[in-house]
Structure formats: C-alpha cells, structure tokens
Design an enzyme around this catalytic site. Structure first.
Site, PDB file in Angstrom:
ATOM      1  N   LYS A  56       1.068  -1.083  -0.020  1.00 29.35           N
ATOM      2  CA  LYS A  56       0.127  -0.216   0.112  1.00 29.35           C
ATOM      3  C   LYS A  56       0.525   1.377  -0.119  1.00 29.35           C
ATOM      4  CE  LYS A  56      -4.648   1.368  -0.540  1.00 29.35           C
ATOM      5  NZ  LYS A  56      -5.639   0.356  -0.237  1.00 29.35           N
ATOM      6  N   ASP A 113      -6.797   4.519  -4.909  1.00 29.59           N
ATOM      7  CA  ASP A 113      -7.396   4.015  -3.839  1.00 29.59           C
ATOM      8  C   ASP A 113      -8.288   5.995  -3.080  1.00 29.59           C
ATOM      9  OD1 ASP A 113      -7.901   2.714  -0.686  1.00 29.59           O
ATOM     10  OD2 ASP A 113      -7.433   4.449   0.235  1.00 29.59           O
TER      11      ASP A 113
HETATM   12  P1  NDP Z   1     -12.750   8.071  -2.943  1.00 38.04           P
HETATM   13  O1  NDP Z   1     -11.933   8.724  -2.741  1.00 38.04           O
HETATM   14  O2  NDP Z   1     -13.088   8.103  -4.799  1.00 38.04           O
HETATM   15  O3  NDP Z   1     -13.790   8.245  -2.304  1.00 38.04           O
HETATM   16  C1  NDP Z   1     -13.812   8.308  -1.164  1.00 38.04           C
HETATM   17  C2  NDP Z   1     -15.274   8.888  -1.053  1.00 38.04           C
HETATM   18  O4  NDP Z   1     -15.247   8.752   0.984  1.00 38.04           O
HETATM   19  C3  NDP Z   1     -15.087  10.086  -1.184  1.00 38.04           C
HETATM   20  O5  NDP Z   1     -16.417  10.484  -1.135  1.00 38.04           O
HETATM   21  C4  NDP Z   1     -14.997  10.563   0.094  1.00 38.04           C
HETATM   22  O6  NDP Z   1     -15.695  12.660   0.871  1.00 38.04           O
HETATM   23  C5  NDP Z   1     -15.050  10.542   0.946  1.00 38.04           C
HETATM   24  N1  NDP Z   1     -14.201  10.589   2.651  1.00 38.04           N
HETATM   25  C6  NDP Z   1     -12.683  10.433   1.829  1.00 38.04           C
HETATM   26  N2  NDP Z   1     -12.447   9.956   3.529  1.00 38.04           N
HETATM   27  C7  NDP Z   1     -13.128  10.255   4.189  1.00 38.04           C
HETATM   28  C8  NDP Z   1     -13.597  11.092   5.912  1.00 38.04           C
HETATM   29  N3  NDP Z   1     -12.536  11.037   6.497  1.00 38.04           N
HETATM   30  N4  NDP Z   1     -14.825  11.848   6.210  1.00 38.04           N
HETATM   31  C9  NDP Z   1     -15.974  10.518   5.394  1.00 38.04           C
HETATM   32  N5  NDP Z   1     -15.779  10.958   4.426  1.00 38.04           N
HETATM   33  C10 NDP Z   1     -14.118  10.548   3.893  1.00 38.04           C
HETATM   34  O7  NDP Z   1     -11.911   6.951  -3.226  1.00 38.04           O
HETATM   35  P2  NDP Z   1     -12.775   5.086  -3.066  1.00 38.04           P
HETATM   36  O8  NDP Z   1     -13.758   4.943  -3.473  1.00 38.04           O
HETATM   37  O9  NDP Z   1     -11.643   5.068  -4.768  1.00 38.04           O
HETATM   38  O10 NDP Z   1     -12.938   4.443  -1.952  1.00 38.04           O
HETATM   39  C11 NDP Z   1     -13.245   4.588  -0.714  1.00 38.04           C
HETATM   40  C12 NDP Z   1     -13.122   3.322   0.009  1.00 38.04           C
HETATM   41  O11 NDP Z   1     -13.298   1.600  -0.117  1.00 38.04           O
HETATM   42  C13 NDP Z   1     -11.864   3.350   1.549  1.00 38.04           C
HETATM   43  O12 NDP Z   1     -11.685   2.751   1.897  1.00 38.04           O
HETATM   44  C14 NDP Z   1     -10.648   2.647   0.161  1.00 38.04           C
HETATM   45  O13 NDP Z   1      -9.655   2.118   0.951  1.00 38.04           O
HETATM   46  C15 NDP Z   1     -11.338   1.565  -0.028  1.00 38.04           C
HETATM   47  N6  NDP Z   1     -11.385   1.156  -1.075  1.00 38.04           N
HETATM   48  C16 NDP Z   1     -11.335   1.153  -2.501  1.00 38.04           C
HETATM   49  C17 NDP Z   1     -10.891   0.786  -3.210  1.00 38.04           C
HETATM   50  C18 NDP Z   1     -10.996   1.144  -4.989  1.00 38.04           C
HETATM   51  O14 NDP Z   1     -10.894   0.272  -5.846  1.00 38.04           O
HETATM   52  N7  NDP Z   1     -10.544   2.052  -5.159  1.00 38.04           N
HETATM   53  C19 NDP Z   1     -10.344  -1.350  -3.222  1.00 38.04           C
HETATM   54  C20 NDP Z   1     -10.462  -1.534  -1.255  1.00 38.04           C
HETATM   55  C21 NDP Z   1     -10.956  -0.736  -1.209  1.00 38.04           C
HETATM   56  P3  NDP Z   1     -15.082  13.914   0.063  1.00 38.04           P
HETATM   57  O15 NDP Z   1     -14.670  13.515  -1.189  1.00 38.04           O
HETATM   58  O16 NDP Z   1     -15.175  14.608   0.585  1.00 38.04           O
HETATM   59  O17 NDP Z   1     -13.438  13.727   0.711  1.00 38.04           O
END
Ligand code: NDP
Length: 450
Positions: free
Chosen positions: A125, A165
């Site tokens: 990671k 991520d």
């Molecule tokens: P994105 O950056 O595309 O989206 C993240 C979302 O979560 C956004 O809406 C963001 O809001 C919100 N968010 C992030 N941090 C916070 C926080 N501290 N408090 C509240 N809202 C928050 O990321 P992903 O969709 O790719 O990832 C989301 C989750 O899925 C993570 O845990 C990641 O590790 C996990 N994941 C992702 C994978 C992938 O293929 N992308 C694979 C496996 C797991 P804002 O934009 O306002 O910050």
C-alpha cells in the site's frame, strides 16, 4: 493465549502511535487463536511476528510547485508488506489524514484480502498526505510527477504494482503512469486502473463496488434472501460508492443515501445516479447541490451529525454498504442499524466499522462481510488487468465480470466454510482472517526464513 497478547504489546512498543494498525492487527490476531490451538506449528515458525512486520517501508519527500509558484512539500509512502504469494499489490491513497500508520494498516489488511482472491498477489500500500481537493489539474499533475519521481525506482510489473484508492482515480493514475514511462522508457503494466485505451481493464473501475454488491448477494443467498426490493444505505460518494449504487439499482434494490466528508444525502426515492456522477465526477462539488433538482431529498451537513456517530447510519434501510473510509461506523451507529432492522452489511471501504461495531454485528449474527473479503473485487480485477497486460490482450466486459462474480462467490465460500470449520458458522470475520492467513503463512513456511 499469551503469544497473541505479547505480539500486540511488542507492536505497540516498536511502532508507537499507529492506532489504526494496532486495530487491524488485533482483529486478525485475535481471530487466529483457534487456529493456533489446532495448528501450533505456525507459532514454531514465528509466523505472527514475521507477518506483522513489513518486508520494506519506503518514506520519501515529495516537492512540487503550486500554481502560485510556491514550493510545496508532502510526505510519500510505500509499504511492501508481504510478497509470499506474489508481487506487492495495493493502492495509493492521497488524503491529508494519511500517516505511516494509515498506510501500514491498509497494507496489512491487503495481505489477507489479496490471499482470499486466490490470485498470485502479495500485499502492499502507499500514498501521501497530499490533499487533492481544490487543486488544479496542473497542480495534481505536478504532484503526481514528483511522487513518481521517487516511487518509480521501487516498483515494477513483477515486483510491486500500485493502483488507486482514496484521492487516486483515473486522472491521477494517468499522470503517475506518464511519469513512470518518461523515467524508465518502459511501457509496461506497472500500475492498474489505467485508461482503457492504454492498458486498462474493462470493468476495473466498477469492480470494487460491484464486488461488494456481489458479496452481499452471496451472503443473502446463504440465508435464502435476495437484494431485489431492499432499501440500501450507502456511505461515500467516490469510486466505490458510485459503482455500489449502480449495481444495486441494476439488481432491483433501492440505494437511498450517499455521503462525502462534508455531509450526507438522503433521497427516499432512490439516488439519482446520473446526477450524483455529474456532481462528484465532473463538477467535484458538494452533495448539497443535489437538492436543486430533487427538493424531496434531504442534506445533513457533517456539523449536524450525532456526536457518537454518522448520520448515514441513522437512516432506515435493510442492507448497508459503508464505502467511504475507516472507522466511519461506530458502536452507536451499529446499535441504531440493528435496531432499525438491518440484516446485512457489506463493507466496500477498508475497516469502516470500529472494533466495537464489529462485535455488535457478530453478536447479532447478521450477515456481516468485512472489507478484506467484501471489497476484494477491486484488487482481484487489478490482477486481471495485470494478466491482460502481460498477454497483451484486452478482455470483454462479460469475461471480466464473470470472473469477478466467480471470485466474489469463491471468497464468500472460503470465508463461510472456514468459519464453519472453526465452529462459528456466521462469523465471516473469523473465516476471512483464518482463510487468508493460512495461505500466506503456508507459503512463508515453504519459502523458508526470509
Ligand atoms: P474516493 O476518493 O473515490 O472516494 C472516497 C469517498 O469517501 C469520497 O466521497 C470522500 O469524500 C469520502 N471520504 C474520504 N475520506 C473521508 C473522511 N475522512 N470522512 C468522510 N468521508 C470521507 O475513494 P474510493 O471510493 O476509491 O475508496 C473508498 C474506500 O474504499 C476506502 O476505504 C478505500 O480504501 C476502499 N477501497 C477502494 C478500492 C478501489 O478500488 N478504489 C478497493 C478496495 C477498497 P470527499 O470527496 O468529500 O473527501
């Protein structure tokens, strides 16, 4: 078993202030107790001391110039945690909350997740405390180029293959890949999540969200239920949340919520996905703007959340998909969800439920799919992208999606069978941790002390 306790204590001393990592390590090690009682040879090989220690941790300075000509400095990280099963594989996170402990917890989880996919990938990671919000495309590009200017020397298609991520989507992967190519002169599968015209896999961007929904389908099918007609709560509004919502709608469920760091949106008629994508993927703006077209929806700003949890979990629904970030679902949220009749939770995010919330779900014996199992579809499809890159092929969506479905069904089967083998048949946390650990530990033993 004092052994587990001693290892956790030693970790707290040797790696101070990495609370998310202790949380992840404790969950895995506690689940392994019954395995160690039946198979003490893992202890003889000091596997737990070895598995909690990353093979390599790289920390570096990232200097770049903003649009005003000022030099900015960020921290960059890559943890190459475990290569027993294959090249290190795991995403890059760009978010101001990122610390070495965040990357370590994510890398640790990735080891077992990748093992569960059954594919030849180790755990890694990386990321940075860089905040992409409010930055121009030019600033994002210069940051990505600076980040890759150090990272490129540590990665490669058979050694370490990063992906996206939080904060790292198609745009960032493009800039990172361009810089890798410029520095090495090589056009190769060193990153996944690439554009479809230049080495990406069809179905990769959808895979984590779709996979979390397929995992929920498998959990529900084991209880004689389906997703059709169910009201679903989704948190997040990024890559994972958007494709979770898309697949739920395709399957006849009604996702009624999403959230970002600024607030939560509740649309009881079902989320308007086209509008959500326009707001988050094109305009990159607040969810509040949704109300202009859907006055019947409600927006809850983060400032109005309950003190002990998150507004999204106080809404009514039958199935929940936490898809934003770690520890976004508290014990009080879990209690409310259970009180409101939730019967299934499938985690799209990594470790979104606190340890106390997980205990509630397990005690209630609902269908609970932990992130390392339920969101493994993303990394699994990344490995399919690697396979396509090395054979210079591009597979059609039907083939990728069929493989994704089969992988998710297989992960569910492994978790459920292992949970039953250890006399706790509804505990997929135990099943996922033991099944993932056994594969990695057996490979480590066979490969000798290294
Ligand atoms: P994105 O950056 O595309 O989206 C993240 C979302 O979560 C956004 O809406 C963001 O809001 C919100 N968010 C992030 N941090 C916070 C926080 N501290 N408090 C509240 N809202 C928050 O990321 P992903 O969709 O790719 O990832 C989301 C989750 O899925 C993570 O845990 C990641 O590790 C996990 N994941 C992702 C994978 C992938 O293929 N992308 C694979 C496996 C797991 P804002 O934009 O306002 O910050």
């Amino acid at each position: 078993m004092p052994y587990v306790h001693d290892t956790l204590e030693a970790l707290r001393k040797s790696s101070p202030a990495q609370t998310e990592f202790y949380q992840a390590a404790e969950e895995v090690l506690e689940c392994l107790r019954p395995l160690f009682e039946r198979s003490p040879h893992y202890l003889d090989h000091s596997i737990i001391e070895r598995i909690v220690e990353p093979e390599r941790q790289i920390m570096f300075r990232v200097c770049w110039t903003d649009d005003a000509g000022r030099v900015q400095v960020n921290k960059g990280y890559r943890i190459q945690f475990n290569s027993a099963l294959g090249p290190y594989k795991g995403g890059l996170r760009f978010h101001p909350s990122v610390t070495s402990g965040t990357i370590k917890f994510l890398g640790f989880e990735q080891i077992f997740k990748n093992a569960l996919t059954g594919l030849p990938i180790g755990g890694g990671k990386g990321g940075s405390d860089f905040d992409p919000k409010g930055r121009s495309d030019g600033e994002i590009m210069r940051f990505c180029q600076a980040f890759m200017s150090e990272l490129y020397r540590h990665i490669g298609p058979t050694t370490d293959v990063p992906a996206g991520d939080i904060g790292v989507g198609a745009r960032e992967i493009g800039f990172l890949y361009g810089q890798y190519k410029r520095l090495t002169g090589r056009y190769e599968g060193v990153l996944t999540g690439k554009g479809l015209d230049w080495g990406g896999s069809i179905g990769r961007k959808e895979a984590t969200g779709y996979g979390a929904v397929y995992f929920a389908e498998n959990m529900l099918a084991a209880r004689g239920e389906t997703l059709a007609g169910k009201t679903c709560l989704v948190s997040g509004a990024g890559n994972v949340a958007i494709y979770t919502i898309e697949k739920l709608q395709e399957l006849g469920a009604t996702p009624v919520s999403c959230s970002d760091s600024r607030g939560t949106l509740h649309d009881p008629n079902g989320i308007d996905l086209a509008l959500l994508r326009e707001l988050k993927e094109v305009q990159r703006t607040s969810l509040e703007a949704y109300l202009a077209q859907h006055p019947g929806a409600r927006y809850i700003p983060a400032g109005d959340y309950p003190a002990d949890g998150h507004a999204v979990w106080r809404l009514e629904g039958e199935v929940a998909f936490p898809c934003a970030t770690q520890n976004e679902l508290t014990e009080a949220d879990a209690e409310t969800l259970l009180g409101n009749g939730v019967t299934c939770i499938s985690e799209g995010a990594n470790m979104p439920s606190t340890a106390a919330a997980v205990d509630r779900f397990l005690a209630a014996k609902i269908a609970y799919g932990p992130g390392k199992a339920a969101n493994a579809g993303g990394v699994a499809t990344s490995q399919l992208e690697m396979a396509q890159n090395s054979s210079m092929e591009q597979w059609p969506l039907e083939k990728v999606d069929a493989k994704l479905k089969a992988i998710m069904a297989n992960i569910h089967r492994q978790c459920a069978e292992t949970a039953a083998e250890f006399d706790d048949p509804t505990n997929l946390v135990l099943g996922a941790n033991i099944a993932g650990f056994r594969k990695v530990a057996d490979a480590m033993i066979e490969q000798g002390v290294c």
